[in-house]
Design a protein around this motif. Sequence first.
Motif: not given
Length: 240
Positions: A34-40, A205-206, A232-234
């Motif tokens: 799974g690849l996660i990260g904020p929009s953009g 990804l950040l 994610f939030l932390k």
Amino acid sequence: MTKIIELTNLQKAFSSQIVLNHIDLAVTKGEIIGLIGPSGAGKSTMIKTMLGMEKADGGSALILKTTMPNREILNKIGYMAQSDALYDSLTGIENLNFFGKMKGVSKSLLPTQIEHVAKVVELDNHLNKLVSGYSGGMKRRLSLAIALLGNPELLILDEPTVGIDPSLRRKIWKELTSIKNEGRTIFITTHVMDEAELTNKVALLLHGNIIAFDTPSNLKNQFHVNTIEEVFLKAEGEKI
């Protein structure tokens, strides 16, 4: 273990904005990543760059040990983009037949495969309708069904469950787990943190960097939280 995706020092920028900053990532056979990260954050750009749809500014990306794009291995990849690429003037089953043939599914196997994938995404009663009359969620489901055709060795899915209700999402994840258990590989982006809990490993990804890549349980231990959503939030600097 067989590496299905190998990203080494991958770099991509648009003007002065660095989107991928020396990314290193390896995905092995039979995993759901799974690849996660904020929009953009660059999740879609990462996918397009490793598939050769965007030219990398540096580094390398190998898919099935091959630099993309490469027509010879396209039939081994099921790709679902963030935006649907469908023929609105055709019916659902006409789209499935067309893309199935494009993917090299044999004429004898195609009807059975279409029947199966249509049931997975619960479109079996809507296949004779024009896609122009489909809702946004139905188009996402059809795009996913197309990606599943041909039993691809690698599935790359960019937010496949957007606009899909929770019960169908659960059914789709049951299918994805079955695919993984067959030894095939899935690389999926998602904004649904409950889905990230179902993967073998999560990459976060950040700011152009993969700041974490591990199993969901290890990430929760590392960040001292109870859920991937809290990871994610932390990571974004929110107080938990």
